[in-house]
Design an enzyme around this catalytic site. Structure first.
Site, short mmCIF file in Angstrom:
data_model
loop_
_atom_site.label_atom_id
_atom_site.label_comp_id
_atom_site.label_asym_id
_atom_site.label_seq_id
_atom_site.Cartn_x
_atom_site.Cartn_y
_atom_site.Cartn_z
CG HIS A 90 -15.77 -49.63 -20.01
ND1 HIS A 90 -15.22 -50.83 -19.58
CD2 HIS A 90 -16.74 -49.97 -20.91
CE1 HIS A 90 -15.83 -51.82 -20.21
NE2 HIS A 90 -16.76 -51.33 -21.01
NE ARG A 144 -20.23 -54.74 -27.79
CZ ARG A 144 -21.35 -54.88 -28.48
NH1 ARG A 144 -21.33 -55.50 -29.63
NH2 ARG A 144 -22.50 -54.38 -28.06
CB THR A 145 -17.97 -55.63 -21.06
OG1 THR A 145 -17.86 -54.49 -21.91
CG2 THR A 145 -16.97 -55.51 -19.93
CE LYS A 200 -34.66 -61.99 -2.28
NZ LYS A 200 -34.08 -63.12 -1.53
NE ARG A 219 -20.77 -52.60 -18.27
CZ ARG A 219 -20.73 -52.68 -19.60
NH1 ARG A 219 -21.83 -52.91 -20.28
NH2 ARG A 219 -19.59 -52.54 -20.23
#
Ligand code: NCD
Length: 309
Positions: A136, A58-59, A87, A108
């Site tokens: 959030h 969703r986000t 890496k 995120r």
């Protein structure tokens, strides 16, 4: 230029009342434009980078939809295994690089504080789409927007936040915002997954009416809105502890029927077993409408931080 122009969106408790009101009113305006079928060009010529070092449906997709609806374009890292993070590149170096490509960054990352770290490394606005078990804030904004739409107003409401209040970043951000509206909060969690003490202390200092309890049924009966969350399995060191707690705080239709008529049921999703699917047909089940509200809220945020509202 709005008061949010060139600002980062990192934590809900850092938003002023004025900024909060501006995000909500701008989202309402954009939602109206979408409903009217307007083609918007606010973000024409702008590029959004979405950097997701943790899973998301969703986000990420609602941020990208928001950018596209505003006439902008998107570049994305949806799987960190395909980026140089795999890496061993530092977050600061990654975002400094992306700053050369994009006008605004949504990130995120599993580490609490990572969004702040990213924001410290770059000049372009950074929006926190979840920093581990931290916050959030954009979810909390769409949650408040949803309550406003579902209930007409937040004033005088009693809201239960249920589930994993320790590790759930959505409830951390949301508790701060609800307190601004004078909402009475019932915090319902299994033992060991209570709201972090520093957050409840902040809320109490801000004058919030909070009650912490483990009696879900009593909370449902007392609430206008029940905000259900998932036990955050990925934050557990001991899988056995997750297994012990995962069935707690389940909202089913039998429980909803004990609630006030018209009680609103919310969830940031994804749900596991915390809300029975039989609740989906109940008219107060708002969670899929809530997910859709991510688009106008994120349109507002993208436009406001780039000064294109
Ligand atoms: C939440 C998250 O990622 O914190 N999901 C979302 O953004 N809607 C909730 C969760 O994962 O439980």
């Amino acid at each position: 230029m709005s008061i949010l122009c060139r600002k980062d969106i990192l934590r809900s408790d850092l938003l002023s009342d004025e900024e909060l009101g501006l995000v909500l009113s701008t989202a309402t305006r954009f939602e109206g434009a979408l409903k009217a079928g307007d083609r918007l060009a606010n973000m024409q010529g702008q590029i959004l980078a979405t950097l997701f070092f943790e899973p998301s449906t969703r986000t990420r997709l609602s941020f990208e939809t928001a950018m596209l609806r505003l006439g902008g374009q998107v570049i994305t890292v949806a799987d960190p295994q395909t980026s140089s993070a795999a890496k061993g590149e530092s977050l600061a170096d990654s975002v400094r690089t992306v700053e050369g490509y994009a006008d605004v960054i949504v990130i995120r990352h599993p580490r609490k504080g990572s969004a702040q770290e990213a924001a410290d490394a770059v000049e372009v606005p950074v929006i926190n789409a979840g920093d581990g078990a931290g916050q959030h804030p954009t979810q909390a904004l769409l949650d408040v927007y949803t309550i406003q739409k579902e209930r007409g107003s937040l004033r005088g409401l009693t809201v239960s936040l249920t589930g994993d209040l320790k590790n759930g970043r959505t409830v951390h951000s949301l508790a701060y915002l609800l307190t601004r509206f004078g909402v009475r909060l019932l915090l319902i969690s299994p033992p060991g997954l209570e709201m972090p003490a520093e957050i409840s202390a902040d809320l109490r200092r801000a004058g919030a009416q909070i009650r912490e309890d483990s009696d879900l049924a009593a909370a449902v009966r007392a609430s206008d809105v029940v905000y259900v969350t998932r036990i955050q399995r990925e934050r557990f060191e001991d899988p056995a502890q997750y297994e012990r707690l995962k069935g707690s705080c389940v909202v089913d239709m039998a429980l909803v029927r004990q609630g006030k008529p018209g009680i609103t049921i919310m969830h940031p999703l994804p749900r596991m077993d915390e809300i029975g699917t039989e609740v989906d047909g109940y008219e107060g089940a708002a969670y899929f409408r809530q997910a859709a509200n991510g688009v106008p809220i994120r349109m507002a945020l993208l436009a406001l931080v780039t000064g294109r509202e």
